[in-house]
Design a protein around this motif. Structure first.
Motif, PDB file in Angstrom:
ATOM      1  N   LEU A  93       0.834  -1.198   0.000  1.00 50.26           N
ATOM      2  CA  LEU A  93       0.000   0.000   0.000  1.00 50.26           C
ATOM      3  C   LEU A  93       0.868   1.248   0.000  1.00 50.26           C
ATOM      4  CD1 LEU A  93      -2.602  -1.168   2.663  1.00 50.26           C
ATOM      5  CD2 LEU A  93      -2.847  -1.209   0.174  1.00 50.26           C
ATOM      6  N   ALA A  94       0.359   2.301  -0.619  1.00 48.92           N
ATOM      7  CA  ALA A  94       1.131   3.523  -0.811  1.00 48.92           C
ATOM      8  C   ALA A  94       0.923   4.512   0.319  1.00 48.92           C
ATOM      9  CB  ALA A  94       0.750   4.176  -2.134  1.00 48.92           C
ATOM     10  N   MET A  95       1.980   5.288   0.579  1.00 50.40           N
ATOM     11  CA  MET A  95       1.899   6.405   1.501  1.00 50.40           C
ATOM     12  C   MET A  95       1.905   7.708   0.700  1.00 50.40           C
ATOM     13  SD  MET A  95       4.281   5.335   4.753  1.00 50.40           S
ATOM     14  CE  MET A  95       5.838   5.574   3.921  1.00 50.40           C
ATOM     15  N   PRO A  96       1.424   8.816   1.272  1.00 46.84           N
ATOM     16  CA  PRO A  96       1.468  10.107   0.563  1.00 46.84           C
ATOM     17  C   PRO A  96       2.908  10.537   0.311  1.00 46.84           C
ATOM     18  CG  PRO A  96      -0.066  10.190   2.409  1.00 46.84           C
ATOM     19  CD  PRO A  96       0.695   8.917   2.562  1.00 46.84           C
ATOM     20  N   TRP A  97       3.151  11.085  -0.861  1.00 50.31           N
ATOM     21  CA  TRP A  97       4.486  11.553  -1.231  1.00 50.31           C
ATOM     22  C   TRP A  97       4.836  12.827  -0.468  1.00 50.31           C
ATOM     23  CZ3 TRP A  97       8.705   9.800  -3.424  1.00 50.31           C
ATOM     24  CH2 TRP A  97       9.674  10.702  -3.899  1.00 50.31           C
ATOM     25  N   PRO A  98       6.000  12.890   0.171  1.00 50.57           N
ATOM     26  CA  PRO A  98       6.386  14.112   0.895  1.00 50.57           C
ATOM     27  C   PRO A  98       6.660  15.263  -0.077  1.00 50.57           C
ATOM     28  CG  PRO A  98       7.682  12.206   1.611  1.00 50.57           C
ATOM     29  CD  PRO A  98       6.980  11.812   0.350  1.00 50.57           C
ATOM     30  N   VAL A  99       5.987  16.367   0.099  1.00 52.00           N
ATOM     31  CA  VAL A  99       6.129  17.513  -0.803  1.00 52.00           C
ATOM     32  C   VAL A  99       7.574  18.000  -0.809  1.00 52.00           C
ATOM     33  CG1 VAL A  99       5.400  19.880  -1.260  1.00 52.00           C
ATOM     34  CG2 VAL A  99       3.745  18.197  -0.429  1.00 52.00           C
ATOM     35  N   GLY A 100       8.112  18.183  -2.001  1.00 53.08           N
ATOM     36  CA  GLY A 100       9.458  18.709  -2.147  1.00 53.08           C
ATOM     37  C   GLY A 100      10.553  17.660  -2.173  1.00 53.08           C
ATOM     38  N   ARG A 101      10.220  16.416  -1.921  1.00 54.97           N
ATOM     39  CA  ARG A 101      11.241  15.363  -1.923  1.00 54.97           C
ATOM     40  C   ARG A 101      11.721  15.079  -3.343  1.00 54.97           C
ATOM     41  NH1 ARG A 101      10.613   9.251   0.684  1.00 54.97           N
ATOM     42  NH2 ARG A 101      12.612   8.427  -0.068  1.00 54.97           N
ATOM     43  N   SER A 102      12.981  14.759  -3.499  1.00 54.31           N
ATOM     44  CA  SER A 102      13.514  14.423  -4.812  1.00 54.31           C
ATOM     45  C   SER A 102      12.999  13.053  -5.247  1.00 54.31           C
ATOM     46  CB  SER A 102      15.045  14.391  -4.777  1.00 54.31           C
ATOM     47  OG  SER A 102      15.556  13.835  -5.992  1.00 54.31           O
ATOM     48  N   PRO A 103      12.536  12.923  -6.495  1.00 57.89           N
ATOM     49  CA  PRO A 103      12.065  11.625  -6.983  1.00 57.89           C
ATOM     50  C   PRO A 103      13.169  10.762  -7.581  1.00 57.89           C
ATOM     51  CG  PRO A 103      11.604  13.301  -8.616  1.00 57.89           C
ATOM     52  CD  PRO A 103      12.255  14.014  -7.448  1.00 57.89           C
ATOM     53  N   GLN A 104      14.412  11.195  -7.485  1.00 53.46           N
ATOM     54  CA  GLN A 104      15.492  10.390  -8.046  1.00 53.46           C
ATOM     55  C   GLN A 104      15.558   9.037  -7.346  1.00 53.46           C
ATOM     56  OE1 GLN A 104      19.291  12.277  -8.420  1.00 53.46           O
ATOM     57  NE2 GLN A 104      18.453  14.179  -9.219  1.00 53.46           N
ATOM     58  N   GLY A 105      15.732   7.988  -8.148  1.00 58.95           N
ATOM     59  CA  GLY A 105      15.764   6.642  -7.610  1.00 58.95           C
ATOM     60  C   GLY A 105      14.396   5.994  -7.543  1.00 58.95           C
ATOM     61  N   PHE A 106      13.364   6.686  -8.062  1.00 56.22           N
ATOM     62  CA  PHE A 106      12.008   6.152  -8.094  1.00 56.22           C
ATOM     63  C   PHE A 106      11.536   6.007  -9.538  1.00 56.22           C
ATOM     64  CE2 PHE A 106      12.217   7.620  -3.797  1.00 56.22           C
ATOM     65  CZ  PHE A 106      11.306   6.858  -3.085  1.00 56.22           C
ATOM     66  N   GLY A 107      10.718   5.011  -9.777  1.00 60.45           N
ATOM     67  CA  GLY A 107       9.985   4.908 -11.022  1.00 60.45           C
ATOM     68  C   GLY A 107       8.648   5.595 -10.854  1.00 60.45           C
ATOM     69  N   VAL A 108       8.295   6.486 -11.783  1.00 60.80           N
ATOM     70  CA  VAL A 108       7.069   7.278 -11.684  1.00 60.80           C
ATOM     71  C   VAL A 108       6.094   6.802 -12.755  1.00 60.80           C
ATOM     72  CG1 VAL A 108       6.088   9.598 -11.746  1.00 60.80           C
ATOM     73  CG2 VAL A 108       8.401   9.241 -10.834  1.00 60.80           C
ATOM     74  N   SER A 109       4.854   6.585 -12.360  1.00 61.56           N
ATOM     75  CA  SER A 109       3.823   6.147 -13.296  1.00 61.56           C
ATOM     76  C   SER A 109       2.506   6.823 -12.970  1.00 61.56           C
ATOM     77  CB  SER A 109       3.654   4.624 -13.240  1.00 61.56           C
ATOM     78  OG  SER A 109       3.239   4.212 -11.951  1.00 61.56           O
ATOM     79  N   GLU A 110       1.551   6.728 -13.891  1.00 60.48           N
ATOM     80  CA  GLU A 110       0.224   7.273 -13.620  1.00 60.48           C
ATOM     81  C   GLU A 110      -0.486   6.435 -12.571  1.00 60.48           C
ATOM     82  OE1 GLU A 110      -2.095   8.262 -17.048  1.00 60.48           O
ATOM     83  OE2 GLU A 110      -3.999   8.134 -15.966  1.00 60.48           O
ATOM     84  N   LYS A 111      -1.256   7.089 -11.722  1.00 59.25           N
ATOM     85  CA  LYS A 111      -2.119   6.391 -10.768  1.00 59.25           C
ATOM     86  C   LYS A 111      -3.469   6.183 -11.435  1.00 59.25           C
ATOM     87  CE  LYS A 111      -3.921   6.538  -6.042  1.00 59.25           C
ATOM     88  NZ  LYS A 111      -5.232   5.969  -6.426  1.00 59.25           N
ATOM     89  N   PHE A 112      -3.795   4.935 -11.705  1.00 59.70           N
ATOM     90  CA  PHE A 112      -5.028   4.620 -12.408  1.00 59.70           C
ATOM     91  C   PHE A 112      -6.169   4.386 -11.436  1.00 59.70           C
ATOM     92  CE2 PHE A 112      -1.630   3.427 -15.306  1.00 59.70           C
ATOM     93  CZ  PHE A 112      -2.041   4.073 -16.458  1.00 59.70           C
TER      94      PHE A 112
END
Length: 305
Positions: free
Chosen positions: A55-74
């Motif tokens: 399960l997902a947690m809310p993304w911390p505002v301002g955090r760098s997304p480097q090292g993450f794969g980003v995709s659309e939330k369907f």
């Protein structure tokens, strides 16, 4: 023929900077990552509906997304395939047509049953029937974003998914594309473009993380408005116009904290509210210093599975 949404394309080029395909090897050796065997688990409220899935947690505002794969939330219906049975997140079997099930590979998969942006209600009506409507199921896609039975970091699991689904050769069975995003500003731009096109938001998977159930720092969601699930533990009576009806639901958050949710409830729900023990989803803008949601509004009830 219209082009498919960006996140569903398998091998097409895309806008430089914001939509490059996920480079698996690059993410695995990213200097931003520090080696660790797993992710720290955050315990959710105990519920059978939450067992066995990540399960997902809310993304911390301002955090760098480097090292993450980003995709659309369907905005679809979560579906877990164990190589033999297709199940809802709760564990109840999904009554899918035989041709749909027989085409799935004999490996564990996790993903979303999905039709189109803005079609959640129609999709839900199709996939929750006890007898599958073969014609209606022809419009359903299975978008796969993980392989929970594969003991490898997320980036390698997605390479495994890509290979397994390519061999299946079904147009409705496809991996969710993951993209690298360089910084927080580019991530916000990607979110805004996704929402502009009718999408719900973004998901971020940490590329080096091993799979484990529950809420972890390996998986995050980013939306214009945050959402969360709460357990109904009581009902507060309405006042004035709402006398004799439900004024608010008393909800227990994953943290164990409780609050009253009245905003967003329809008159029909106030007359016949979700029972104690039901799970509901609510939206909110941010949190108070004590961790309670600000400006929370009811979104939907989790249908019985």
């Amino acid at each position: 023929m219209p082009r498919p949404p960006l996140a569903l394309r398998h091998h097409t080029a895309s806008t430089p900077g914001l939509s490059r395909r996920l480079s698996l090897s690059a993410l695995l050796v990213s200097p931003w990552l520090t080696p660790r065997v797993g992710a720290q688990r955050v315990q959710p409220v105990d519920s059978g509906a939450h067992s066995g899935v990540q399960l997902a947690m809310p993304w911390p505002v301002g955090r760098s997304p480097q090292g993450f794969g980003v995709s659309e939330k369907f905005d679809g219906v979560r579906a877990v395939w164990d190589g033999r049975l297709l199940r809802f997140r709760s564990g109840r079997a999904i009554a899918a047509p035989a041709w749909f099930l027989s085409a799935l590979p004999q490996v564990a998969l996790d993903g979303e049953l999905w039709m189109a942006r803005g079609a959640f209600d129609r999709l839900s009506g199709v996939v929750r029937q006890t007898e599958p409507d073969d014609r209606a199921w022809r419009a359903v896609k299975y978008l796969v974003f993980d392989a929970p039975g594969h003991a490898a970091p997320f980036a390698q699991r997605m390479a495994f998914v890509q290979s397994a689904l390519t061999q299946a050769q079904q147009p409705w069975l496809m991996p969710v594309e993951q993209h690298p995003v360089n910084d927080a500003r580019a991530l916000l731009a990607r979110l805004q473009e996704t929402v502009r096109q009718g999408g719900e938001g973004l998901m971020l998977h940490r590329a080096d993380a091993l799979w484990q159930p529950g809420r972890t720092d390996a998986l995050f969601k980013l939306k214009p408005e945050l959402d969360e699930e709460g357990l109904v533990v009581g009902h507060q009576p309405g006042q004035g116009r709402l006398k004799g009806q439900t004024g608010a639901l008393l909800l227990q958050m994953p943290s164990g904290q409780r609050f009253a949710l009245g905003s967003g409830l329809s008159d029909a729900l106030r007359r016949d509210p979700p029972p104690v023990g039901a799970w509901v989803t609510y939206r909110y803008r941010d949190r108070t210093p004590s961790g309670l949601p600000r400006f929370a509004s009811f979104l939907r009830v989790h249908e019985s599975e």
